[in-house]
Scaffold this active site. Sequence first.
Site, PDB file in Angstrom:
ATOM      1  N   PRO A  40       0.805  -1.223   0.000  1.00  0.00           N
ATOM      2  CG  PRO A  40      -0.979  -1.596   1.485  1.00  0.00           C
ATOM      3  CD  PRO A  40       0.323  -2.195   1.022  1.00  0.00           C
ATOM      4  CD  GLU A  64       7.619  -6.545 -14.679  1.00  0.00           C
ATOM      5  OE1 GLU A  64       8.856  -6.512 -14.832  1.00  0.00           O
ATOM      6  OE2 GLU A  64       6.920  -7.512 -14.999  1.00  0.00           O
TER       7      GLU A  64
END
Length: 377
Positions: free
Chosen positions: A128, A361
């Site tokens: 988070p 990514e």
Amino acid sequence: MSLDLTDEQQELIATVRDFAQNVVAAVSSQHDREHSFPYEVIAQMGELGLFGLPFPEDYEGMGGDFFALCLALEELAKVDQSVAITLEAGVSLGAMPIYRFGTEEQKQRWLPDLVAGRKLAGFGLTEPGAGSDAGGTRTTARADGDHWVINGNKEFITNSGTDITSVVTVTAVTGDHEISTIIVPTDTPGFTAEPAYDKVGWNASDTHPLTLNDVRVPQENLLGQRGRGFANFLHTLDEGRVAIAALSAGVAQGCVDEAVRYANTRITFGSPISRNQAISFKIARMQARAHTARLAYYDAAQKLVAGRPFKTEASIAKLVASEAAMDNARDATQVFGGYGFMNESLVARHYRDSKILEIGEGTTEVQLMLIARSLGM
């Protein structure tokens, strides 16, 4: 650098292209509509050896290299990004860290099933409050006798909740200013794959948040040296960016192929729309983007397999190719007009799917930062 592909590489491309066009494409729309994981397709990919492309035969691999994986990803992504990302994450993020950094015992235990596609693995990095800022990792792993006790949460983890997922490698704080990576079998008590996300795209890809509540795994599940988790996952992400660039190049080319097919068959005012310069020039620009994206990932991939520095080239390839995919998806949708706004059309799926390529990514902004840093800025 030679851009000529070997006969073996050409044969691989032809094999994967045939599989993608005749097997994957046939069920893509259904899985996307139902948000269902394509187990039958993944099983056939395992039988073809696609999950084993860059691994040695000692671990049931095909004895190829990372460039071979990229060539396969490009062909799959032309018709289905969800299937392509399942392969990409299963190999470059799932199995590859175990191969790169694992002990021989860890490799022998986990790799054969992963390399054969019988099982899948995930890579638990994002949290988070930690993604691009991996230093914000809050998941902890505390040594307790001969075990690690892991507590924390992970987000956006691909391949983490399927029926065939066997392991997720997670990053965790194991000491002051120390991040390590630990292999966590998914059947470990306290490991929970929470309900899957309702995503904009990649609907047939498996993505979950993870909860780790007093998860106990043996000390020998430490992957690589203690405290080297940060460096290891940076290398993993560098390789993953080359793979994502290959996937993105496939998307960009797939959009070109669909746009050409439609423009040559769609008749308005008595002629195919491909005769309209506005349409033909738009598709010409799309082809230029796809070609540039392919050159960029070829360069990065060849440096990678040659053992040369490739970090900057990986960022350039990821940046160029992901933007090419998004731009081409937008333009292909415009060429298709109203039909491009229908979910059953491939270009509509590419339009929904492609945005994540500029995020996952390493965001576009992260790639720009890395490229600028390589220039001394």
